[in-house]
Design a protein around this motif. Structure first.
Motif, PDB file in Angstrom:
ATOM      1  N   MET A   6       0.884  -1.144   0.086  1.00 51.37           N
ATOM      2  CA  MET A   6      -0.104  -0.049  -0.068  1.00 51.37           C
ATOM      3  C   MET A   6       0.744   1.243  -0.039  1.00 51.37           C
ATOM      4  N   SER A   7       0.891   2.052  -1.053  1.00 48.45           N
ATOM      5  CA  SER A   7       1.809   3.000  -1.085  1.00 48.45           C
ATOM      6  C   SER A   7       1.185   4.434  -0.792  1.00 48.45           C
ATOM      7  N   GLY A   8      -0.132   4.513  -0.989  1.00 51.24           N
ATOM      8  CA  GLY A   8      -0.716   5.887  -0.699  1.00 51.24           C
ATOM      9  C   GLY A   8      -0.905   6.135   0.844  1.00 51.24           C
ATOM     10  N   SER A   9      -1.005   7.162   1.207  1.00 51.92           N
ATOM     11  CA  SER A   9      -1.305   7.703   2.476  1.00 51.92           C
ATOM     12  C   SER A   9      -2.340   8.519   2.748  1.00 51.92           C
ATOM     13  N   TRP A  10      -3.346   8.503   1.762  1.00 51.20           N
ATOM     14  CA  TRP A  10      -4.670   9.035   1.819  1.00 51.20           C
ATOM     15  C   TRP A  10      -5.449   9.005   2.982  1.00 51.20           C
ATOM     16  N   TYR A  11      -5.398   7.771   3.618  1.00 47.79           N
ATOM     17  CA  TYR A  11      -6.110   7.277   4.712  1.00 47.79           C
ATOM     18  C   TYR A  11      -5.900   7.770   5.991  1.00 47.79           C
ATOM     19  N   ARG A  12      -4.609   8.519   6.009  1.00 54.11           N
ATOM     20  CA  ARG A  12      -4.129   9.204   7.223  1.00 54.11           C
ATOM     21  C   ARG A  12      -5.182  10.537   7.593  1.00 54.11           C
ATOM     22  N   ASP A  13      -5.694  10.828   6.557  1.00 53.77           N
ATOM     23  CA  ASP A  13      -6.824  11.896   6.925  1.00 53.77           C
ATOM     24  C   ASP A  13      -8.009  11.526   7.620  1.00 53.77           C
ATOM     25  N   CYS A  14      -8.299  10.472   7.698  1.00 52.36           N
ATOM     26  CA  CYS A  14      -9.537  10.016   8.474  1.00 52.36           C
ATOM     27  C   CYS A  14      -9.429   9.930   9.844  1.00 52.36           C
ATOM     28  N   ASN A  15     -10.553   9.910  10.532  1.00 52.71           N
ATOM     29  CA  ASN A  15     -10.337   9.890  12.188  1.00 52.71           C
ATOM     30  C   ASN A  15     -10.041   8.569  12.786  1.00 52.71           C
ATOM     31  N   GLU A  16     -10.804   7.490  12.294  1.00 54.19           N
ATOM     32  CA  GLU A  16     -10.195   6.343  12.534  1.00 54.19           C
ATOM     33  C   GLU A  16      -8.970   5.908  11.924  1.00 54.19           C
ATOM     34  N   SER A  17      -8.349   4.882  12.589  1.00 49.21           N
ATOM     35  CA  SER A  17      -6.995   4.621  12.242  1.00 49.21           C
ATOM     36  C   SER A  17      -6.828   3.153  11.943  1.00 49.21           C
ATOM     37  N   LEU A  18      -6.092   3.011  10.659  1.00 49.58           N
ATOM     38  CA  LEU A  18      -5.899   1.466  10.297  1.00 49.58           C
ATOM     39  C   LEU A  18      -4.916   0.743  11.135  1.00 49.58           C
ATOM     40  N   GLY A  19      -5.366  -0.289  11.305  1.00 50.12           N
ATOM     41  CA  GLY A  19      -4.457  -1.074  12.227  1.00 50.12           C
ATOM     42  C   GLY A  19      -3.600  -2.001  11.341  1.00 50.12           C
ATOM     43  N   PRO A  20      -3.174  -3.207  11.809  1.00 50.94           N
ATOM     44  CA  PRO A  20      -2.064  -3.986  11.099  1.00 50.94           C
ATOM     45  C   PRO A  20      -3.012  -4.790  10.079  1.00 50.94           C
ATOM     46  N   VAL A  21      -2.058  -5.253   9.280  1.00 52.19           N
ATOM     47  CA  VAL A  21      -2.505  -5.953   8.045  1.00 52.19           C
ATOM     48  C   VAL A  21      -3.001  -7.382   8.574  1.00 52.19           C
ATOM     49  N   LEU A  22      -4.051  -7.937   8.317  1.00 51.40           N
ATOM     50  CA  LEU A  22      -4.628  -9.134   8.809  1.00 51.40           C
ATOM     51  C   LEU A  22      -4.234 -10.065   7.663  1.00 51.40           C
ATOM     52  N   LEU A  23      -4.848  -9.912   6.426  1.00 54.48           N
ATOM     53  CA  LEU A  23      -4.448 -10.665   5.369  1.00 54.48           C
ATOM     54  C   LEU A  23      -3.647  -9.944   4.210  1.00 54.48           C
ATOM     55  N   ASP A  24      -2.664 -10.149   3.979  1.00 49.26           N
ATOM     56  CA  ASP A  24      -2.118  -9.380   2.668  1.00 49.26           C
ATOM     57  C   ASP A  24      -2.589  -9.812   1.317  1.00 49.26           C
ATOM     58  N   GLY A  47     -20.216  -5.005  -1.057  1.00 49.78           N
ATOM     59  CA  GLY A  47     -18.686  -5.505  -0.260  1.00 49.78           C
ATOM     60  C   GLY A  47     -18.085  -6.601  -0.919  1.00 49.78           C
ATOM     61  N   ALA A  48     -18.969  -7.466  -1.655  1.00 44.94           N
ATOM     62  CA  ALA A  48     -18.321  -8.835  -2.231  1.00 44.94           C
ATOM     63  C   ALA A  48     -17.935  -8.271  -3.805  1.00 44.94           C
ATOM     64  N   SER A  49     -17.988  -7.028  -4.221  1.00 48.25           N
ATOM     65  CA  SER A  49     -17.728  -6.794  -5.785  1.00 48.25           C
ATOM     66  C   SER A  49     -16.271  -7.190  -6.037  1.00 48.25           C
ATOM     67  N   ASP A  66     -17.900   3.133   6.486  1.00 51.78           N
ATOM     68  CA  ASP A  66     -18.405   4.315   5.985  1.00 51.78           C
ATOM     69  C   ASP A  66     -18.170   4.526   4.701  1.00 51.78           C
ATOM     70  N   GLN A  67     -18.282   3.590   3.720  1.00 47.87           N
ATOM     71  CA  GLN A  67     -17.883   3.454   2.273  1.00 47.87           C
ATOM     72  C   GLN A  67     -16.489   3.722   1.940  1.00 47.87           C
ATOM     73  N   ARG A  68     -15.429   3.875   2.899  1.00 52.02           N
ATOM     74  CA  ARG A  68     -14.071   4.197   2.569  1.00 52.02           C
ATOM     75  C   ARG A  68     -13.212   2.934   2.840  1.00 52.02           C
ATOM     76  N   TYR A  69     -12.082   2.867   2.469  1.00 55.74           N
ATOM     77  CA  TYR A  69     -11.120   1.656   2.519  1.00 55.74           C
ATOM     78  C   TYR A  69     -11.527   0.599   1.553  1.00 55.74           C
ATOM     79  N   ARG A  70     -12.406   0.554   0.713  1.00 55.70           N
ATOM     80  CA  ARG A  70     -12.999  -0.839  -0.127  1.00 55.70           C
ATOM     81  C   ARG A  70     -11.850  -0.931  -1.001  1.00 55.70           C
ATOM     82  N   ASN A  71     -11.057  -0.074  -1.405  1.00 48.50           N
ATOM     83  CA  ASN A  71      -9.854  -0.114  -2.589  1.00 48.50           C
ATOM     84  C   ASN A  71      -8.776  -0.652  -1.964  1.00 48.50           C
ATOM     85  N   LEU A  72      -8.320  -0.697  -0.821  1.00 53.05           N
ATOM     86  CA  LEU A  72      -7.111  -1.322  -0.089  1.00 53.05           C
ATOM     87  C   LEU A  72      -7.048  -2.866  -0.709  1.00 53.05           C
TER      88      LEU A  72
END
Ligand code: IMP
Ligand code: MG
Length: 184
Positions: free
Chosen positions: A1-19, A51-53, A168-174
């Motif tokens: 994951m090269s982008g850092s756009w998700y750092r702008d969000c209130n919640e925080s991304l934790g560890p990778v569970l499944l790469d 979600g399943a798309s 909340d409709q975000r992070y689907r593209n990770l």
């Protein structure tokens, strides 16, 4: 994951569970298993939006059979799907299921309420067979028994995002599936 756009969000991304590589490998295995089990048939895959798309798009390309697919979108009546268990169809299928070998494609089975409702609804449409493939299973949160024929991964009771799954409709593209810490 090269982008850092998700750092702008209130919640925080934790560890990778499944790469991404682990997910891709497992999806290929599921595709091979489904290919084996449906040999001589033409399965009709029904993906549950949204979600399943992503999972569905990879899964169909891992199945070495003639197949067809359709989409259904569901939502809850209340603000919380998990608590109400009342599901409504926001976008119905385009085609009939009658006489078809239907495989329902879900991103995650959590309480089981969504899947329970959909299975009832699909069965009433008289498919020849009806099975379920879910990428993720969170058995700790189950509130109703549901049959899941193919499972990608069993995961602990954590809220996860990525590879189609959202907060909340975000992070689907990770490309990886990661744990989300909300309000942390
Ligand atoms: P159910 O509780 O089994 O009815 O699951 C309902 C829906 O909640 C799933 O299809 C997902 O869209 C969503 N969901 C459940 N757990 C998670 C999660 O950890 N991350 C993102 N979405 C989830
Ligand atoms: Mg879903």
């Amino acid at each position: 994951m090269s982008g850092s756009w998700y750092r702008d969000c209130n919640e925080s991304l934790g560890p990778v569970l499944l790469d991404a590589a682990t997910i891709q490998k497992r999806v290929r295995e599921l595709g091979a298993q489904i290919t084996e089990d449906y040999r001589g048939k033409t399965p009709h895959l029904v993906a549950i939006l949204r979600g399943a798309s992503i999972f569905h798009a990879d899964l169909v390309r891992a199945i070495d059979l003639g197949l067809s697919f359709d989409f259904i979108a569901v939502g809850s009546y209340g603000p919380d799907t998990a608590s109400s268990g009342e599901v409504r169809i926001l976008k119905d299928l385009d085609e009939s299921l009658e006489g078809r070998d239907v495989l329902l494609v879900e991103d995650i089975v959590d309480t089981g309420l969504t899947l329970h409702y959909l299975l009832q609804t699909m069965l009433a449409r008289k498919p020849r067979s009806l099975k379920v493939v879910a990428l993720l299973n969170k058995p700790a949160r189950r509130r109703i028994e549901v049959p899941v024929d193919y499972i990608g991964f069993e995961i602990p009771d954590k809220f996860v995002v990525g590879y189609g799954l959202d907060f909340d409709q975000r992070y689907r593209n990770l490309p990886d599936i990661r744990v989300l810490s909300i309000g942390a």
